[in-house]
Scaffold this motif. Structure first.
Motif, PDB file in Angstrom:
ATOM      1  N   HIS A   9     131.846 -38.188  83.635  1.00  0.00           N
ATOM      2  CA  HIS A   9     130.990 -39.379  83.724  1.00  0.00           C
ATOM      3  C   HIS A   9     129.544 -38.932  83.915  1.00  0.00           C
ATOM      4  O   HIS A   9     129.262 -37.998  84.667  1.00  0.00           O
ATOM      5  CB  HIS A   9     131.451 -40.239  84.895  1.00  0.00           C
ATOM      6  CG  HIS A   9     130.878 -41.614  84.913  1.00  0.00           C
ATOM      7  ND1 HIS A   9     129.549 -41.868  85.185  1.00  0.00           N
ATOM      8  CD2 HIS A   9     131.450 -42.823  84.697  1.00  0.00           C
ATOM      9  CE1 HIS A   9     129.319 -43.162  85.144  1.00  0.00           C
ATOM     10  NE2 HIS A   9     130.462 -43.771  84.842  1.00  0.00           N
ATOM     11  N   TRP A  10     128.616 -39.617  83.244  1.00  0.00           N
ATOM     12  CA  TRP A  10     127.201 -39.233  83.336  1.00  0.00           C
ATOM     13  C   TRP A  10     126.702 -39.188  84.768  1.00  0.00           C
ATOM     14  O   TRP A  10     125.812 -38.403  85.116  1.00  0.00           O
ATOM     15  CB  TRP A  10     126.336 -40.190  82.510  1.00  0.00           C
ATOM     16  CG  TRP A  10     126.418 -41.638  82.928  1.00  0.00           C
ATOM     17  CD1 TRP A  10     127.210 -42.606  82.379  1.00  0.00           C
ATOM     18  CD2 TRP A  10     125.693 -42.273  83.991  1.00  0.00           C
ATOM     19  NE1 TRP A  10     127.026 -43.803  83.029  1.00  0.00           N
ATOM     20  CE2 TRP A  10     126.095 -43.634  84.020  1.00  0.00           C
ATOM     21  CE3 TRP A  10     124.737 -41.840  84.906  1.00  0.00           C
ATOM     22  CZ2 TRP A  10     125.590 -44.548  84.943  1.00  0.00           C
ATOM     23  CZ3 TRP A  10     124.224 -42.745  85.830  1.00  0.00           C
ATOM     24  CH2 TRP A  10     124.665 -44.087  85.831  1.00  0.00           C
TER      25      TRP A  10
ATOM     26  N   VAL B 285     128.577 -36.597  75.249  1.00  0.00           N
ATOM     27  CA  VAL B 285     129.717 -36.801  74.358  1.00  0.00           C
ATOM     28  C   VAL B 285     130.775 -37.640  75.055  1.00  0.00           C
ATOM     29  O   VAL B 285     130.819 -37.737  76.281  1.00  0.00           O
ATOM     30  CB  VAL B 285     130.331 -35.460  73.893  1.00  0.00           C
ATOM     31  CG1 VAL B 285     129.343 -34.680  73.054  1.00  0.00           C
ATOM     32  CG2 VAL B 285     130.798 -34.627  75.087  1.00  0.00           C
ATOM     33  N   LEU B 286     131.642 -38.229  74.254  1.00  0.00           N
ATOM     34  CA  LEU B 286     132.742 -39.010  74.819  1.00  0.00           C
ATOM     35  C   LEU B 286     133.830 -38.100  75.363  1.00  0.00           C
ATOM     36  O   LEU B 286     134.435 -38.384  76.391  1.00  0.00           O
ATOM     37  CB  LEU B 286     133.334 -39.940  73.756  1.00  0.00           C
ATOM     38  CG  LEU B 286     132.453 -41.102  73.315  1.00  0.00           C
ATOM     39  CD1 LEU B 286     133.127 -41.869  72.189  1.00  0.00           C
ATOM     40  CD2 LEU B 286     132.148 -42.024  74.483  1.00  0.00           C
TER      41      LEU B 286
ATOM     42  N   SER C  79     136.991 -35.788  79.317  1.00  0.00           N
ATOM     43  CA  SER C  79     136.338 -36.973  78.777  1.00  0.00           C
ATOM     44  C   SER C  79     135.353 -37.534  79.782  1.00  0.00           C
ATOM     45  O   SER C  79     135.411 -37.222  80.976  1.00  0.00           O
ATOM     46  CB  SER C  79     137.364 -38.047  78.392  1.00  0.00           C
ATOM     47  OG  SER C  79     137.880 -38.685  79.538  1.00  0.00           O
ATOM     48  N   ALA C  80     134.453 -38.357  79.272  1.00  0.00           N
ATOM     49  CA  ALA C  80     133.484 -39.040  80.131  1.00  0.00           C
ATOM     50  C   ALA C  80     134.191 -40.159  80.900  1.00  0.00           C
ATOM     51  O   ALA C  80     135.424 -40.209  80.954  1.00  0.00           O
ATOM     52  CB  ALA C  80     132.338 -39.571  79.277  1.00  0.00           C
ATOM     53  N   GLY C  81     133.411 -41.074  81.470  1.00  0.00           N
ATOM     54  CA  GLY C  81     133.997 -42.051  82.379  1.00  0.00           C
ATOM     55  C   GLY C  81     134.742 -43.183  81.715  1.00  0.00           C
ATOM     56  O   GLY C  81     134.449 -43.577  80.588  1.00  0.00           O
TER      57      GLY C  81
ATOM     58  N   GLY D 281     125.458 -41.425  69.023  1.00  0.00           N
ATOM     59  CA  GLY D 281     125.397 -39.976  69.126  1.00  0.00           C
ATOM     60  C   GLY D 281     126.500 -39.356  69.945  1.00  0.00           C
ATOM     61  O   GLY D 281     126.755 -38.168  69.821  1.00  0.00           O
ATOM     62  N   GLN D 282     127.147 -40.115  70.831  1.00  0.00           N
ATOM     63  CA  GLN D 282     128.195 -39.542  71.659  1.00  0.00           C
ATOM     64  C   GLN D 282     129.526 -39.430  70.931  1.00  0.00           C
ATOM     65  O   GLN D 282     130.406 -38.695  71.369  1.00  0.00           O
ATOM     66  CB  GLN D 282     128.391 -40.395  72.916  1.00  0.00           C
ATOM     67  CG  GLN D 282     127.211 -40.377  73.863  1.00  0.00           C
ATOM     68  CD  GLN D 282     127.532 -41.102  75.160  1.00  0.00           C
ATOM     69  OE1 GLN D 282     128.609 -41.660  75.325  1.00  0.00           O
ATOM     70  NE2 GLN D 282     126.585 -41.091  76.087  1.00  0.00           N
TER      71      GLN D 282
END
Length: 346
Positions: free
Chosen positions: A152-153, A172-173, A183-185, A222-223
């Motif tokens: 997560h960012w 990125v995702l 993976s991100a959040g 872009g992600q």
């Protein structure tokens, strides 16, 4: 699909005359967790899926929810609790292990039993996956050293500071290192879980699961590393923007322009551009390109058709244009995607 599999217990599925074991997915649950990420894993891997009848060439997954102390109620954000049936021994023995978070990323405490189980699972060849702050557990186990990873960012800078050997990419995702994926959040966990299904079972199965999940028709920007096909049909009786989108999906191989789409919506070009962008977060032609790329995925994943033929079939004016937009969106080439995901492609 048996009732036992629907409730999370691995079962044997018969393909032809030979029984095949399911691919076991174990997800880590802990006290104080946010339930969304856990629910994503349960929804994708633990739900009975009669809609996949006839599509599967290998058994579906068996899900196990695991905790440090099985049988002990675990509080969840929102004021309810769950009880995990399985412990960390079962987590370490699974084929895919998913960590959906850690109790407190800012405190720096990762349960030592989880770290040990992750190392054991990885050493025996399991696929290790994290969603959101779960990356901290993978990093604590040393599984992300000298590798790209995301989270997560909100936690990206902290993850980089605490584990300097990890190459943190906050834009990125998700990141696929083969045996270890991060993976991100929150919602990015859906993207990664569907990506795993695509990797294991192919585009048709992944898109069917996404359709039942009712995910957005595209993930642009872009992600995005991989974009699932446009799986949500737009109802004909919705507004003009929706009607134009459905019409575009039905005519992807034809030349599409903003004036043409605006006419389908019964709007002026200026009004159409404004309302479309406000509704979808992207421009009409960028959305069309995304849908064409999405439509190309199952074609690339079949053994039929050249890249040139597929480009024409989904509406790109040339193979060069297709390759340009595919690379910009997917961060790979059509040929590389076919090589990685193709079924029966030499």
């Amino acid at each position: 699909m048996s009732a036992q599999q629907a409730t999370g217990g691995p079962v044997a599925v018969t393909i032809g005359s030979r029984p095949e074991p399911v691919h076991t997915v174990a997800v880590y649950a802990f006290d104080g967790m946010a339930p969304f990420e856990l629910g994503v894993v349960v929804e994708v891997f633990g739900l009975a899926r009669p809609e996949l009848s006839g599509l599967l060439a290998a058994p579906w997954y068996g899900l196990r929810v695991c905790a440090d102390r099985p049988g002990t109620p675990l509080g969840a954000v929102g004021g309810f609790s769950i009880t995990a049936r399985y412990g960390l021994d079962e987590l370490a023995a699974a084929d895919t292990v998913v960590v959906v978070g850690v109790p407190n990323p800012f405190a720096g405490d990762v349960p030592p039993g989880l770290v040990s189980a992750l190392r054991t699972a990885h050493d025996r060849g399991a696929r290790i996956v994290s969603i959101c702050s779960g990356a901290f557990a993978l990093a604590a186990a040393g599984l992300l050293d000298h590798r790209a990873a995301t989270t997560h960012w909100r936690y990206a800078e902290l993850l980089q500071q605490r584990y300097p050997l990890v190459r943190v990419d906050p834009d990125v995702l998700y990141v696929d290192n083969g045996d270890v994926l991060t993976s991100a959040g929150s919602a990015a966990g859906i993207d990664l879980c569907l990506y795993l299904v695509r990797r294991d079972h192919g585009a048709k199965v992944a898109n069917t699961v996404a359709r039942r999940f009712v995910v957005p028709p595209h993930r642009d920007g872009g992600q995005a590393q991989f974009i699932e096909a446009a799986v949500r049909p737009v109802e004909e009786d919705e507004d003009g923007i929706a009607r134009s989108m459905q019409w575009a999906l039905d005519h992807l191989s034809a030349p599409l322009t903003v004036p043409l789409l605006a006419r389908q919506a019964g709007m002026s070009e200026r009004s159409y551009l404004r309302h479309f962008t406000a509704r979808n977060g992207t421009s009409p032609m960028r959305w069309v390109i995304t849908q064409r790329i999405a439509a190309s995925l199952p074609l690339l994943e079949s053994p039929d058709g050249t890249v040139e033929e597929i480009a024409a079939a989904v509406g790109f004016e040339s193979a060069a244009t297709f390759r340009h937009h595919f690379g910009r969106t997917m961060h790979t080439s059509p040929t590389a995607h076919r090589r990685g995901f193709g079924r029966g492609v030499a």
